[in-house]
Design an enzyme around this catalytic site. Structure first.
Site, PDB file in Angstrom:
ATOM      1  CE  LYS A  43      -2.597  -2.525   3.298  1.00 31.39           C
ATOM      2  NZ  LYS A  43      -2.508  -2.745   4.726  1.00 31.39           N
ATOM      3  N   GLY A  44       2.143   1.112   0.192  1.00 32.87           N
ATOM      4  CA  GLY A  44       3.025   2.266   0.383  1.00 32.87           C
ATOM      5  C   GLY A  44       3.022   3.277  -0.751  1.00 32.87           C
ATOM      6  CD  GLU A  99       8.084  -0.580  -3.102  1.00 33.27           C
ATOM      7  OE1 GLU A  99       7.297   0.153  -2.483  1.00 33.27           O
ATOM      8  OE2 GLU A  99       8.504  -1.649  -2.640  1.00 33.27           O
ATOM      9  CG  ASP A 100       6.832   2.453   0.199  1.00 34.31           C
ATOM     10  OD1 ASP A 100       7.594   1.627  -0.365  1.00 34.31           O
ATOM     11  OD2 ASP A 100       6.218   2.166   1.236  1.00 34.31           O
ATOM     12  CG  ASP A 103      15.433  -0.420   4.176  1.00 32.81           C
ATOM     13  OD1 ASP A 103      16.501   0.161   4.336  1.00 32.81           O
ATOM     14  OD2 ASP A 103      14.858  -1.040   5.100  1.00 32.81           O
ATOM     15  CE  LYS A 131      15.055   3.885   5.509  1.00 30.19           C
ATOM     16  NZ  LYS A 131      14.597   2.971   6.580  1.00 30.19           N
ATOM     17  CG  PHE A 152      11.242   2.943  10.232  1.00 30.23           C
ATOM     18  CD1 PHE A 152      11.451   1.809   9.464  1.00 30.23           C
ATOM     19  CD2 PHE A 152       9.940   3.345  10.503  1.00 30.23           C
ATOM     20  CE1 PHE A 152      10.379   1.073   8.973  1.00 30.23           C
ATOM     21  CE2 PHE A 152       8.858   2.616  10.012  1.00 30.23           C
ATOM     22  CZ  PHE A 152       9.076   1.480   9.252  1.00 30.23           C
ATOM     23  CB  VAL A 153      10.861   8.099   7.007  1.00 32.07           C
ATOM     24  CG1 VAL A 153      12.154   8.827   7.317  1.00 32.07           C
ATOM     25  CG2 VAL A 153      11.018   7.246   5.749  1.00 32.07           C
ATOM     26  CG  ASP A 159       3.136   0.818   7.252  1.00 33.13           C
ATOM     27  OD1 ASP A 159       3.960   0.660   6.327  1.00 33.13           O
ATOM     28  OD2 ASP A 159       2.826  -0.098   8.034  1.00 33.13           O
ATOM     29  NE  ARG A 165      -0.263   1.730   4.957  1.00 32.94           N
ATOM     30  CZ  ARG A 165       0.797   1.023   4.577  1.00 32.94           C
ATOM     31  NH1 ARG A 165       1.721   1.592   3.857  1.00 32.94           N
ATOM     32  NH2 ARG A 165       0.927  -0.235   4.931  1.00 32.94           N
TER      33      ARG A 165
HETATM   34  P1  IMP Z   1      13.311  -3.594   1.158  1.00 34.35           P
HETATM   35  O1  IMP Z   1      12.963  -4.940   0.610  1.00 34.35           O
HETATM   36  O2  IMP Z   1      14.178  -3.693   2.380  1.00 34.35           O
HETATM   37  O3  IMP Z   1      13.884  -2.646   0.132  1.00 34.35           O
HETATM   38  O4  IMP Z   1      12.002  -3.024   1.768  1.00 34.35           O
HETATM   39  C1  IMP Z   1      11.121  -2.272   1.142  1.00 34.35           C
HETATM   40  C2  IMP Z   1       9.869  -2.130   1.997  1.00 34.35           C
HETATM   41  O5  IMP Z   1      10.155  -2.049   3.403  1.00 34.35           O
HETATM   42  C3  IMP Z   1       9.189  -0.853   1.632  1.00 34.35           C
HETATM   43  O6  IMP Z   1       8.314  -1.029   0.546  1.00 34.35           O
HETATM   44  C4  IMP Z   1       8.496  -0.494   2.924  1.00 34.35           C
HETATM   45  O7  IMP Z   1       7.241  -1.120   2.988  1.00 34.35           O
HETATM   46  C5  IMP Z   1       9.378  -1.041   4.007  1.00 34.35           C
HETATM   47  N1  IMP Z   1      10.262   0.003   4.568  1.00 34.35           N
HETATM   48  C6  IMP Z   1      11.606   0.073   4.468  1.00 34.35           C
HETATM   49  N2  IMP Z   1      12.087   1.171   5.083  1.00 34.35           N
HETATM   50  C7  IMP Z   1      11.012   1.820   5.573  1.00 34.35           C
HETATM   51  C8  IMP Z   1      10.852   3.067   6.308  1.00 34.35           C
HETATM   52  O8  IMP Z   1      11.791   3.807   6.634  1.00 34.35           O
HETATM   53  N3  IMP Z   1       9.571   3.385   6.635  1.00 34.35           N
HETATM   54  C9  IMP Z   1       8.492   2.637   6.299  1.00 34.35           C
HETATM   55  N4  IMP Z   1       8.594   1.489   5.604  1.00 34.35           N
HETATM   56  C10 IMP Z   1       9.850   1.082   5.254  1.00 34.35           C
HETATM   57 MG    MG Z   2       6.039  -1.088   0.845  1.00 36.76          MG
END
Ligand code: IMP
Ligand code: MG
Length: 181
Positions: A43-44, A99-100, A103, A131, A152-153, A159, A165
């Protein structure tokens, strides 16, 4: 009250609006004459995507995917489960994944491979936030809204435990919010 939980605003509503307009302009140039399919990762992506598509002055279609990466609320594990898949074929389309935040990159590196196996004409990523400090899997993100430090934002779609959100900006919560529960 939600506002009491906020430590600091990292990216304001105005900064977001300005950057989304710029991205929309760039995408309008890059995808002119192509068959653009925007794929939102729910949902991000919801707030970012809804502003972004209005800044793209081209015909386009949209589809959505719901994924869940197993792990705790603030750390993703890399195991991606597709909860809701795309409704239509992407073969021959120019796919832009929205994507939001990227990370560790584990979610998107899995999704990009998954998408490529469906024979689209192209696959690119547009992420509101990047990030880079915590990257574990290499992903090329062609369109980035903002590079942010390892914090963490929440807000503007992002969320913490499904909350926050709807905040119109991107912010950091007070440390006690992340440690309680
Ligand atoms: P990744 O697989 O680690 O790149 O994770 C991506 C997902 O983790 C994002 O789509 C978010 O849902 C969640 N996420 C990672 N960092 C944050 C943050 O700082 N705030 C909120 N959600 C995050
Ligand atoms: Mg997400």
């Amino acid at each position: 009250m939600v506002l009491e939980d906020i430590k600091s605003i990292m990216i304001s509503e105005e900064e977001i609006a300005k950057r989304v307009k710029e991205l929309g302009k760039q995408l309008t140039e890059d995808y002119r004459g192509k068959e653009l399919l925007i794929v939102g990762i729910l949902k991000g992506c919801m707030l970012f995507l809804s502003d972004l598509v209005r800044a793209i002055e081209l015909p386009l279609t949209m589809d959505f995917m719901v994924v869940s990466s197993y792990g705790t609320t603030t750390k993703s594990s890399g195991v991606v489960r597709i909860i809701k898949d795309l409704e239509r074929e992407i073969e021959g389309k120019d796919v832009l994944i929205v994507e939001d935040i990227v990370d560790t990159g584990l979610t998107l590196s899995y999704l990009v491979e998954n998408f490529k196996s469906r024979n689209p004409k192209s696959v690119r990523i547009c992420s509101l936030l990047d990030k880079p400090d915590r990257r574990k899997a290499q992903v090329d993100i062609e369109y980035v809204g903002f590079k942010i430090p390892d914090e963490f934002v929440v807000g503007y779609g992002l969320d913490y435990g499904e909350n926050y959100r709807n905040l119109p900006f991107v912010c950091v919560l007070k440390p006690e919010i992340y440690t309680k529960k």
